[in-house]
Scaffold this active site. Structure first.
Site, short mmCIF file in Angstrom:
data_model
loop_
_atom_site.label_atom_id
_atom_site.label_comp_id
_atom_site.label_asym_id
_atom_site.label_seq_id
_atom_site.Cartn_x
_atom_site.Cartn_y
_atom_site.Cartn_z
N ASP A 1 37.47 37.36 44.93
CA ASP A 1 37.93 36.25 44.10
C ASP A 1 37.55 36.46 42.64
OD1 ASP A 1 39.37 34.68 45.77
OD2 ASP A 1 37.84 33.14 46.06
N LYS B 1 41.48 33.66 42.03
CA LYS B 1 41.61 32.23 42.31
C LYS B 1 40.78 31.49 41.28
CE LYS B 1 44.14 31.71 46.05
NZ LYS B 1 45.39 30.91 46.02
N MET C 1 35.91 21.20 39.98
CA MET C 1 37.27 21.29 39.42
C MET C 1 37.69 19.98 38.76
SD MET C 1 38.92 23.42 42.62
CE MET C 1 37.98 22.48 43.85
#
Length: 259
Positions: free
Chosen positions: A41, A63, A176
């Site tokens: 990732d 990602k 996030m």
């Protein structure tokens, strides 16, 4: 009826931790040394790859929130194809595979394909990030637990139940959440959270670029904007933030070097 599990190859989902390679587990290092293919990732520190064997094939499958990403369906197909070729595949993820790492989706896809799969946990930024500035996410004097939630719902998905979370009295750690920080601040205020609730933003935890900010809930969005804190970041909201190992809670944007 599921296909017979493949005996030729295998897949291991490995958590690389929040950034600092020293935070890898011994089990993770062992898996990296045995892997013949690594699917990595975007958030994994390049130094982690020093534990991979020289002959291993490394494939970067990025990602990162807000940026173009490798489609999840393609990653599933790649893992399955490599395992069926007899490779020992490590799917290397930042943090922990099962904490907003899509590990559950990948486990399901691999099992359905009959691929042998295992998981090695990693230290998640939602715990390690606050700890890096002296904040315990649980403390019996302030919070009986912690809720790890996402500020980025999947397309068509629903937002967290902010009213229930506020009533719970738990420390909130929001992954996030930078892109929607103003919406999150408003939603928590409308749900009844006190304007002066201590809050922190920890950006790029446990990397040489780590920075953080301390503020109150009612200045959370303003602080993120003024301090220009980039993703990946976690938002930490709750009385436990009072334990931050820094002087004034109204200040922000200190540099915080990882130990």
């Amino acid at each position: 009826m599921n296909p017979t599990p493949s005996r030729a190859g295998s897949v291991t989902l490995v958590g690389a931790g929040p950034g600092d390679p020293d935070l890898l587990t011994l089990k993770a290092i062992k898996a990296l040394r045995q892997a013949t293919v690594l699917l990595v990732d975007d958030l994994v520190d390049d130094q982690v790859l020093r534990y991979a064997r020289r002959s291993a094939r490394i494939v970067h499958v990025g990602k990162r929130g807000g940026c173009p990403s490798t489609p999840q369906s393609f990653i599933h197909k790649l893992m399955i194809a490599e395992a069926r070729r007899g490779e020992r595949v490590v799917r290397l993820k930042g943090g922990d595979p099962f904490v907003f790492g899509r590990g559950g989706e990948e486990i399901d896809a691999l099992r359905e394909a009959g691929i042998e799969v295992s998981v090695i946990s990693g230290l998640t930024a939602g715990i390690a990030g606050p700890a890096s500035i002296g904040v315990p996410v649980t403390d019996r004097r302030h919070a009986q637990g912690v809720a790890l939630v996402t500020g980025h719902a999947r397309d068509g998905g629903t937002a967290p139940d902010w009213h229930a979370l506020v009533r719970s009295g738990l420390t909130l750690v929001i992954y996030m959440g930078i892109a929607r920080v103003a919406e999150i601040e408003q939603a928590l205020r409308e749900a009844g959270m006190a304007a002066d609730m201590p809050a922190a933003i920890v950006s790029q935890a446990w990397t040489p670029h780590q920075r953080h900010a301390l503020c109150r809930l009612d200045t959370l969005a303003q602080t993120v904007h003024e301090a220009a804190l980039p993703s990946p970041s976690v938002l930490v909201i709750g009385r436990v933030v009072q334990a931050a190992a820094l002087p004034a809670a109204a200040a922000w944007a200190w540099d915080c070097q990882a130990a």
